[in-house]
Write a protein that holds these residues in place. Structure first.
Motif, short mmCIF file in Angstrom:
data_model
loop_
_atom_site.label_atom_id
_atom_site.label_comp_id
_atom_site.label_asym_id
_atom_site.label_seq_id
_atom_site.Cartn_x
_atom_site.Cartn_y
_atom_site.Cartn_z
N ARG A 67 0.81 -1.22 0.00
CA ARG A 67 0.00 0.00 0.00
C ARG A 67 0.84 1.27 0.00
O ARG A 67 0.34 2.35 -0.30
N GLU A 68 2.11 1.14 0.33
CA GLU A 68 2.98 2.31 0.45
C GLU A 68 4.12 2.24 -0.57
O GLU A 68 4.70 1.18 -0.78
N VAL A 82 8.23 10.36 -3.78
CA VAL A 82 6.85 10.12 -4.16
C VAL A 82 6.20 11.40 -4.68
O VAL A 82 5.46 11.38 -5.68
N ASP A 83 6.48 12.53 -4.02
CA ASP A 83 5.93 13.82 -4.49
C ASP A 83 6.44 14.15 -5.89
O ASP A 83 5.68 14.62 -6.74
N ALA A 84 7.71 13.90 -6.15
CA ALA A 84 8.29 14.16 -7.47
C ALA A 84 7.66 13.25 -8.51
O ALA A 84 7.42 13.66 -9.66
N LEU A 85 7.37 12.02 -8.12
CA LEU A 85 6.74 11.07 -9.04
C LEU A 85 5.35 11.55 -9.42
O LEU A 85 4.98 11.57 -10.60
N ARG A 86 4.57 11.95 -8.43
CA ARG A 86 3.21 12.42 -8.70
C ARG A 86 3.21 13.71 -9.50
O ARG A 86 2.33 13.94 -10.33
N GLY A 96 -1.17 -1.43 -3.81
CA GLY A 96 -2.02 -2.52 -3.40
C GLY A 96 -2.55 -3.31 -4.58
O GLY A 96 -3.65 -3.87 -4.53
N THR A 97 -1.74 -3.36 -5.64
CA THR A 97 -2.18 -3.98 -6.90
C THR A 97 -1.11 -4.96 -7.40
O THR A 97 0.08 -4.71 -7.25
#
Length: 211
Positions: A67-68, A82-86, A96-97
């Motif tokens: 999930r993370e 993660v912020d840079a990715l988004r 979660g996939t």
């Protein structure tokens, strides 16, 4: 021996037919002309690959079973990555996939509630599965069966960045002030050593450089 690890094939049906490209190749020479890409794994390796592909104009789908994202690095760095990715605007994240099946240009995804297919894939990068690069160990032992070979780092057991940092700290304490034979590099650091040919080297914790 500290030869590291390499990406391995994930145990996903159809993986042999998928347009797989090694993550390191993407980071070294990002493939141009990729319209849509699938990145398996949301650790730091997967994020780096996804960002590089997005920078080249690809529409990227990133799939992470947990999930993370970026759970293999420290919290502060994790937030930045993660912020840079988004912020790239070209990466669709599915946490979660899992990937249930791969095709020649498709992937079947499952998040526990729904199942769907991503079509038109030009490239698939698998970043979660790592295998130790231990070929050199076999060669050394074959040449001299009496040779004592020490395998360290990911060559012994692939692990996350946080686990590697923890292991390195333990190894530093164990090595400090000990006699070590012909040691030059260890966990990314160069250590000061005094030795003569055929004798052991006394290793201090003085770091004299990095590679």
């Amino acid at each position: 021996v500290a030869t590291g690890s390499r990406p391995g094939l994930p145990a996903i049906p159809g993986v042999e037919d998928a347009p797989l490209v090694e993550p390191l190749e993407i980071l070294r020479r990002p493939a141009a002309g990729v319209g849509r890409a699938l990145v398996l794994g949301g650790g730091i390796r997967g994020i780096a690959v996804a960002r590089r592909l997005a920078e080249r104009g690809a529409e990227v789908t990133l799939v992470e079973p947990e999930r993370e994202l970026a759970a293999d690095i420290a919290t502060r760095s994790r937030r930045f990555q993660v912020d840079a990715l988004r912020a790239s605007g070209r990466v669709t994240i599915h946490a979660g996939t899992t990937v249930e099946r791969l095709g020649t240009r498709s992937a079947e995804l499952w998040d526990g509630e729904r199942r769907w297919t991503v079509e038109g894939l030009d490239l698939v990068a698998a970043t979660r599965t790592l295998l130790p690069v231990d070929d050199l160990v076999a060669v050394l032992c074959e040449r001299d069966p009496s040779l004592e070979v020490h395998v360290v780092g990911d060559a012994a057991q692939p692990r996350t960045a946080l686990e590697a940092i923890h292991d390195a700290d333990i190894d530093h304490h164990e090595l400090d002030g000990q006699l070590v034979s012909d040691l030059t590099y260890f966990h990314g650091e160069t250590w000061a050593a005094t030795s003569t040919p055929g004798q052991s080297a006394f290793v201090s914790r003085t770091q004299v450089g990095k590679f």
